[in-house]
Scaffold this active site. Structure first.
Site, PDB file in Angstrom:
ATOM      1  N   HIS A 236       0.830  -1.213   0.000  1.00  0.00           N
ATOM      2  CA  HIS A 236       0.000   0.000   0.000  1.00  0.00           C
ATOM      3  C   HIS A 236       0.866   1.266   0.000  1.00  0.00           C
ATOM      4  CE1 HIS A 236      -3.309  -2.694   1.128  1.00  0.00           C
ATOM      5  NE2 HIS A 236      -4.128  -1.707   0.815  1.00  0.00           N
TER       6      HIS A 236
ATOM      7  N   LYS B  36      -0.974   4.980   4.597  1.00  0.00           N
ATOM      8  CA  LYS B  36      -1.966   4.083   5.209  1.00  0.00           C
ATOM      9  C   LYS B  36      -1.665   3.912   6.699  1.00  0.00           C
ATOM     10  CE  LYS B  36      -4.179  -0.444   4.720  1.00  0.00           C
ATOM     11  NZ  LYS B  36      -5.490   0.119   5.088  1.00  0.00           N
TER      12      LYS B  36
HETATM   13  N1  LIG Z   1     -12.977  -1.091   2.061  1.00  0.00           N
HETATM   14  C1  LIG Z   1     -12.312  -0.495   1.064  1.00  0.00           C
HETATM   15  O1  LIG Z   1     -12.456  -0.870  -0.115  1.00  0.00           O
HETATM   16  C2  LIG Z   1     -11.384   0.620   1.372  1.00  0.00           C
HETATM   17  C3  LIG Z   1     -11.175   0.989   2.661  1.00  0.00           C
HETATM   18  N2  LIG Z   1     -10.340   2.004   2.988  1.00  0.00           N
HETATM   19  C4  LIG Z   1     -10.259   2.332   4.393  1.00  0.00           C
HETATM   20  O2  LIG Z   1     -10.977   3.554   4.607  1.00  0.00           O
HETATM   21  C5  LIG Z   1     -10.394   4.264   5.683  1.00  0.00           C
HETATM   22  C6  LIG Z   1     -10.020   5.654   5.202  1.00  0.00           C
HETATM   23  O3  LIG Z   1      -8.949   5.571   4.290  1.00  0.00           O
HETATM   24  P1  LIG Z   1      -8.348   6.868   3.589  1.00  0.00           P
HETATM   25  O4  LIG Z   1      -9.419   7.625   2.886  1.00  0.00           O
HETATM   26  O5  LIG Z   1      -7.153   6.433   2.840  1.00  0.00           O
HETATM   27  O6  LIG Z   1      -7.884   7.713   4.878  1.00  0.00           O
HETATM   28  P2  LIG Z   1      -7.798   9.293   5.017  1.00  0.00           P
HETATM   29  O7  LIG Z   1      -6.981   9.544   6.237  1.00  0.00           O
HETATM   30  O8  LIG Z   1      -7.404   9.910   3.726  1.00  0.00           O
HETATM   31  O9  LIG Z   1      -9.322   9.727   5.283  1.00  0.00           O
HETATM   32  C7  LIG Z   1     -10.017   9.555   6.471  1.00  0.00           C
HETATM   33  C8  LIG Z   1     -10.815  10.814   6.700  1.00  0.00           C
HETATM   34  O10 LIG Z   1     -11.737  10.604   7.761  1.00  0.00           O
HETATM   35  C9  LIG Z   1     -11.768  11.799   8.551  1.00  0.00           C
HETATM   36  N3  LIG Z   1     -12.321  11.475   9.868  1.00  0.00           N
HETATM   37  C10 LIG Z   1     -11.701  10.930  10.938  1.00  0.00           C
HETATM   38  N4  LIG Z   1     -12.568  10.808  11.953  1.00  0.00           N
HETATM   39  C11 LIG Z   1     -13.762  11.267  11.507  1.00  0.00           C
HETATM   40  C12 LIG Z   1     -15.049  11.384  12.099  1.00  0.00           C
HETATM   41  N5  LIG Z   1     -15.267  11.015  13.375  1.00  0.00           N
HETATM   42  N6  LIG Z   1     -16.060  11.875  11.343  1.00  0.00           N
HETATM   43  C13 LIG Z   1     -15.856  12.266  10.059  1.00  0.00           C
HETATM   44  N7  LIG Z   1     -14.639  12.203   9.452  1.00  0.00           N
HETATM   45  C14 LIG Z   1     -13.618  11.695  10.173  1.00  0.00           C
HETATM   46  C15 LIG Z   1     -10.324  12.278   8.550  1.00  0.00           C
HETATM   47  O11 LIG Z   1     -10.205  13.631   8.936  1.00  0.00           O
HETATM   48  C16 LIG Z   1      -9.937  12.026   7.094  1.00  0.00           C
HETATM   49  O12 LIG Z   1     -10.279  13.132   6.280  1.00  0.00           O
HETATM   50  C17 LIG Z   1      -9.194   3.420   6.143  1.00  0.00           C
HETATM   51  O13 LIG Z   1      -9.577   2.599   7.225  1.00  0.00           O
HETATM   52  C18 LIG Z   1      -8.874   2.597   4.924  1.00  0.00           C
HETATM   53  O14 LIG Z   1      -8.207   1.399   5.228  1.00  0.00           O
HETATM   54  C19 LIG Z   1      -9.696   2.713   2.024  1.00  0.00           C
HETATM   55  C20 LIG Z   1      -9.834   2.385   0.700  1.00  0.00           C
HETATM   56  C21 LIG Z   1     -10.688   1.305   0.267  1.00  0.00           C
HETATM   57  O1  LIG Z   2      -6.125   2.216   3.188  1.00  0.00           O
HETATM   58  C1  LIG Z   2      -6.307   1.837   1.993  1.00  0.00           C
HETATM   59  O2  LIG Z   2      -5.865   2.466   1.028  1.00  0.00           O
HETATM   60  C2  LIG Z   2      -7.077   0.628   1.769  1.00  0.00           C
HETATM   61  N1  LIG Z   2      -7.642   0.037   2.788  1.00  0.00           N
HETATM   62  C3  LIG Z   2      -8.389  -1.160   2.761  1.00  0.00           C
HETATM   63  C4  LIG Z   2      -7.668  -2.263   3.511  1.00  0.00           C
HETATM   64  O3  LIG Z   2      -7.054  -1.984   4.559  1.00  0.00           O
HETATM   65  O4  LIG Z   2      -7.722  -3.410   3.080  1.00  0.00           O
HETATM   66  C5  LIG Z   2      -8.807  -1.557   1.364  1.00  0.00           C
HETATM   67  C6  LIG Z   2      -7.763  -1.299   0.323  1.00  0.00           C
HETATM   68  O5  LIG Z   2      -6.716  -2.186   0.525  1.00  0.00           O
HETATM   69  C7  LIG Z   2      -7.271   0.138   0.382  1.00  0.00           C
END
Ligand SMILES: NC(=O)C1=CN([C@@H]2O[C@H](COP(=O)(O)OP(=O)(O)OC[C@H]3O[C@@H](n4cnc5c(N)ncnc54)[C@H](O)[C@@H]3O)[C@@H](O)[C@H]2O)C=CC1
Ligand SMILES: O=C(O)C1=N[C@H](C(=O)O)C[C@H](O)C1
Length: 250
Positions: free
Chosen positions: A135, A139
């Site tokens: 990643h 992350k």
């Molecule tokens: N299931 C999937 O397919 C995917 C999951 N993810 C997951 O999504 C999560 C976010 O990832 P990213 O966008 O890369 O992180 P990021 O750090 O870019 O975004 C997270 C956002 O949430 C905000 N935040 C934190 N606490 C909050 C609250 N209580 N209320 C509203 N906003 C709040 C932060 O200020 C930040 O802007 C991670 O856990 C990541 O692993 C990311 C990509 C794909």
């Molecule tokens: O943080 C990410 O970027 C992602 N988070 C998810 C994970 O932890 O598996 C999904 C994807 O891998 C992207």
């Protein structure tokens, strides 16, 4: 046809901002709230949100879901950091509000869902299996939620098939050299500038190996899954773990 009223939590984040654009572009949805850190959750209720897309961080997700479920708002959750204890707590909240649903999707991309499915299918046929996830360096968590779920599915399949423990004669190793142990499956995490979200499942038997690899090269890869989750969760009360339950896979 009335549009689904959708809120996005974590709306300014990497995946959250992509989800905001995807919901705005979906003809059958209306974005009624886009909340960042510090914004009031009550805004969602005032705006009449039916579904909240939760894309924040492991510290925030439980409080946000507790609020959503108590207000009858369905959850589509991509945030990572799930443990058995957290899942049990969420199930308890959902049981108390019949009709409300939550989808926990370790990964929203179709390729990643299929990788997990293929890895589970293949796991019992090989002596050895290891997972490498790669990643971007921003992350927060390691291993990824996807790799953890992949390893759990592999371990379950191997246990059901009565597979022996994996061969590994390592007797001395630097800390971390053999990765994290997830239910007996080694999981290795790489963090590298230039990457987004990638995973390899390596399977090995006598005289052969099989590698299953998936690459998300843009956050748009997650959006069809997010939108499918929003459309389906409203008629799926209780907890759904994994997007595969909303896909017609065999
Ligand atoms: N299931 C999937 O397919 C995917 C999951 N993810 C997951 O999504 C999560 C976010 O990832 P990213 O966008 O890369 O992180 P990021 O750090 O870019 O975004 C997270 C956002 O949430 C905000 N935040 C934190 N606490 C909050 C609250 N209580 N209320 C509203 N906003 C709040 C932060 O200020 C930040 O802007 C991670 O856990 C990541 O692993 C990311 C990509 C794909
Ligand atoms: O943080 C990410 O970027 C992602 N988070 C998810 C994970 O932890 O598996 C999904 C994807 O891998 C992207």
């Amino acid at each position: 046809m009335s549009k689904l009223r959708v809120a996005v939590l974590g709306a300014k984040g990497r995946i959250g901002s992509e989800a905001v654009r995807a919901v705005e572009a979906a003809e059958d949805m209306e974005l009624v709230a886009a909340l960042g850190r510090g914004d009031k959750l009550e805004t969602m209720v005032e705006a009449g949100a039916e579904v909240a897309v939760e894309l924040t961080d492991p510290e925030s997700v439980m409080g946000n879901l507790d609020f959503c479920v108590r207000h009858g708002i369905h959850g589509v959750v991509g945030t990572t950091g799930w443990t058995d204890e957290r899942l049990a707590r969420l199930r308890g909240w959902l049981d108390a509000v019949p009709g409300t649903g939550a989808l926990i999707a370790p990964n929203f991309s179709i390729g990643a869902v299929l990788t997990m499915r293929f890895a589970r299918q293949a796991a019992r046929f090989f002596e050895s299996v290891e997972v490498i996830e790669l990643h971007h360096p921003n992350k927060a968590d390691a291993p990824s939620g996807t790799a953890t779920r992949t390893a759990q599915l592999i371990a379950e399949a191997r246990e059901q098939a009565g597979c022996a423990p994996q061969p590994d004669a390592t007797s001395t190793a630097l800390d971390g050299a053999r990765g994290a142990d997830v239910d007996g499956v080694p999981v290795h995490s790489v963090r590298l500038r230039g990457l987004l979200a990638h995973q390899e499942v390596l399977l090995g038997g006598e005289g052969e190996t099989l590698t299953i690899r998936h690459d998300s090269t843009h956050h748009s890869s997650f959006m069809p899954g997010v939108l499918l989750g929003v459309r389906r969760v409203v008629s799926a009360p209780g907890l759904t773990l994994g997007l595969e339950h909303f896909l017609d896979l065999d």
